[in-house]
Scaffold this active site. Structure first.
Site, PDB file in Angstrom:
ATOM      1  N   GLY A 110       0.810  -1.207   0.000  1.00 31.89           N
ATOM      2  CA  GLY A 110       0.000   0.000   0.000  1.00 31.89           C
ATOM      3  C   GLY A 110       0.842   1.256   0.000  1.00 31.89           C
ATOM      4  O   GLY A 110       0.443   2.286  -0.540  1.00 31.89           O
ATOM      5  N   TYR A 137      -2.547   7.818   7.991  1.00 26.56           N
ATOM      6  CA  TYR A 137      -1.400   6.989   7.604  1.00 26.56           C
ATOM      7  C   TYR A 137      -1.603   6.513   6.166  1.00 26.56           C
ATOM      8  O   TYR A 137      -2.620   5.883   5.849  1.00 26.56           O
ATOM      9  CB  TYR A 137      -1.242   5.769   8.510  1.00 26.56           C
ATOM     10  CG  TYR A 137       0.005   4.965   8.184  1.00 26.56           C
ATOM     11  CD1 TYR A 137       1.194   5.178   8.862  1.00 26.56           C
ATOM     12  CD2 TYR A 137      -0.007   4.006   7.166  1.00 26.56           C
ATOM     13  CE1 TYR A 137       2.349   4.464   8.554  1.00 26.56           C
ATOM     14  CE2 TYR A 137       1.140   3.294   6.846  1.00 26.56           C
ATOM     15  CZ  TYR A 137       2.308   3.525   7.536  1.00 26.56           C
ATOM     16  OH  TYR A 137       3.442   2.822   7.206  1.00 26.56           O
ATOM     17  N   GLU A 238      -7.782   2.594   0.846  1.00 19.08           N
ATOM     18  CA  GLU A 238      -8.464   1.402   1.362  1.00 19.08           C
ATOM     19  C   GLU A 238      -7.480   0.320   1.794  1.00 19.08           C
ATOM     20  O   GLU A 238      -7.880  -0.817   2.048  1.00 19.08           O
ATOM     21  CB  GLU A 238      -9.385   0.840   0.277  1.00 19.08           C
ATOM     22  CG  GLU A 238     -10.596   1.674  -0.034  1.00 19.08           C
ATOM     23  CD  GLU A 238     -11.825   1.270   0.753  1.00 19.08           C
ATOM     24  OE1 GLU A 238     -12.029   0.060   0.985  1.00 19.08           O
ATOM     25  OE2 GLU A 238     -12.591   2.160   1.140  1.00 19.08           O
ATOM     26  N   VAL A 239      -6.205   0.660   1.860  1.00 13.77           N
ATOM     27  CA  VAL A 239      -5.168  -0.345   2.074  1.00 13.77           C
ATOM     28  C   VAL A 239      -5.458  -1.214   3.287  1.00 13.77           C
ATOM     29  O   VAL A 239      -5.369  -2.443   3.234  1.00 13.77           O
ATOM     30  CB  VAL A 239      -3.789   0.332   2.195  1.00 13.77           C
ATOM     31  CG1 VAL A 239      -2.737  -0.666   2.665  1.00 13.77           C
ATOM     32  CG2 VAL A 239      -3.381   0.955   0.867  1.00 13.77           C
ATOM     33  N   THR A 294      11.484  -3.458  -9.631  1.00 15.64           N
ATOM     34  CA  THR A 294      11.725  -4.593 -10.519  1.00 15.64           C
ATOM     35  C   THR A 294      10.690  -5.703 -10.401  1.00 15.64           C
ATOM     36  O   THR A 294      10.217  -6.239 -11.409  1.00 15.64           O
ATOM     37  CB  THR A 294      13.128  -5.173 -10.268  1.00 15.64           C
ATOM     38  OG1 THR A 294      14.094  -4.147 -10.446  1.00 15.64           O
ATOM     39  CG2 THR A 294      13.425  -6.322 -11.222  1.00 15.64           C
TER      40      THR A 294
END
Length: 443
Positions: A110, A137, A238-239, A294
């Site tokens: 997130g 947060y 919404e994490v 990556t």
């Protein structure tokens, strides 16, 4: 002995910057809503690892999907296209409501999903200001960290173009009544928007790490209307609370809001690291190659996320969370009313029970009449609960954040209620001393 040895090795090897410890837990495995310690002891888990293990530990559907793709990974997604990433992006576009041409950023968590979305919003709009909320947060690094109220209040570097406004707290209004607090917060947002230089307004549908604050009904809808009236982007994070946890697939659905950008993470990966941002193509498509991780969108994590979404939707976990969450909250409110088996003694320390679904906050206070914050007691209650076989974390200064895996049962909830009741009473009786919790003070 293995327990003490691992604690010693952890202290000597793992960097302190990534430690947020509430008790000396040394776990070796997990299954469903339970964790198993090195000594074989079983723990009922009310954390879901900060909601990342939304479907619990070792979910067979996720494990089977990941095992299969590991046998022949088709590279990662940075420079090589593979179907799991495309399928996941298509699935998220269908899952998150929105209009027009949209895209999906796939990342590791997130944190980077929010960071990339915020940076893209600035680039796309040509504006710098970001409106965020006190005690919020949004991530552990970059712009996401710099506009996280709970982190900048703790010493992290604040973004010079961040504007922080109060998040309305029904239990502790920052200005007069709850209605006056809502009006004041919206007025401060409007003042910022009126300058014409705000790229995006970012908000949590429930203020999570800042104290599990459920906003007054209608606040998010009023905020969305205000933001869109000024033709500005609304980003909803919404994490932590999304993907069925609150009794709806998306927490913002409780206020019937449709964001321009929505970010997912934690439970999306079923215990594996993945995050996503869904938003307009004109925001997320440029500048090209400006968010290069990556292994972001790698086939293993993307496949895990697809299995998670399949399970959540096919088994209707949102309804399950709504039903079990209502039962859990009812039992907690019974404790608050004096119904505990410890003679009702815990009731005087419970100041509030709030939340949606299986995202529940239990606020501990020193006195119900004054609502004085019981921060020291909270740390000790968490520690005592661990000693009694239940793991839980806290947010804010004094709120037990109850976020069990969505596979928790009613019998588990009954067990948890008994431990919460006993732990509060035990701490009130002095069962945990300052020395025991000194190294495990959480936030």
């Amino acid at each position: 002995m293995l327990h003490e040895e691992l604690i010693r090795r952890d202290a000597a090897a793992i960097a302190g910057v990534e430690k947020l410890r509430f008790f000396p837990a040394t776990m070796k495995s997990g299954s469903g809503a339970h964790l198993t310690a090195l000594d074989g002891r079983d723990y009922l888990d009310l954390t879901a690892t900060w909601t990342a293990a939304g479907l619990g530990y070792g979910h067979p559907r996720v494990a089977a999907a990941v095992t299969e793709v590991l046998r022949g990974q088709p590279g990662a997604g940075l420079s090589i296209m593979h179907e799991p990433a495309v399928l996941l992006a298509e699935r998220l576009l269908a899952l998150a409501p929105g209009q027009g041409d949209r895209r999906v950023y796939l990342g590791h968590a997130g944190s980077d999903a929010c960071d990339v979305a915020l940076r893209c919003a600035r680039h796309a709009t040509g504006k710098r200001k970001i409106v965020a909320f006190n005690h919020s947060y949004h991530g552990g690094f970059g712009v996401a960290q710099a506009v996280s109220g709970v982190l900048v209040e703790g010493g992290a570097q604040v973004d010079p173009d961040a504007v922080f406004v109060p998040y309305p707290n029904p239990l502790r209004p920052h200005k007069g009544t709850v209605a006056e607090s809502v009006a004041d917060a919206l007025a401060q947002v409007e003042t910022a928007l009126a300058g014409g230089d705000v790229a995006v307004v970012v908000v949590e549908p429930i203020l999570a790490d800042g104290g599990l604050v459920v906003p007054p009904p209608g606040f998010l809808a009023q905020l969305a209307e205000l933001v869109h009236r000024f033709d500005t982007l609304l980003m909803i994070d919404e994490v932590k609370v999304g993907l069925a946890r609150t009794g709806r697939m998306h927490a913002y659905e409780h206020d019937a809001v449709t964001p321009d950008i929505v970010c997912f993470g934690k439970s999306l990966g079923g215990g594996l690291p993945i995050g996503a941002a869904v938003g307009p193509a004109w925001v997320l498509d440029a500048p090209s190659a400006s968010a290069l991780l990556t292994m972001a969108g790698n086939p293993v994590c993307a496949t895990a996320a697809l299995a998670v979404l399949d399970e959540l939707e096919e088994q209707d976990y949102a309804s399950r969370a709504a039903s079990l969450g209502a039962y859990f909250a009812e039992r907690l409110r019974d404790l608050m009313a004096g119904g505990g088996v410890q003679g009702g003694r815990s009731a005087g320390y419970i100041g509030d029970v709030r939340g949606h679904g299986l995202y529940i906050g239990l606020e501990l206070v020193l006195d119900r009449d004054t609502a004085a914050i019981a921060s020291d007691m909270t740390r000790k209650v968490i520690y005592r609960m661990w000693q009694l076989g239940v793991t839980v974390f806290s947010v804010g200064e004094n709120v037990l954040e109850i976020t069990p895996p969505l596979v928790i049962t009613r019998a588990d909830i009954d067990t948890a209620i008994g431990v919460i009741d006993q732990a509060i009473c035990d701490v009130a009786d002095g069962a945990v001393n300052d020395a025991e919790v000194a190294a495990y003070s959480g936030w």
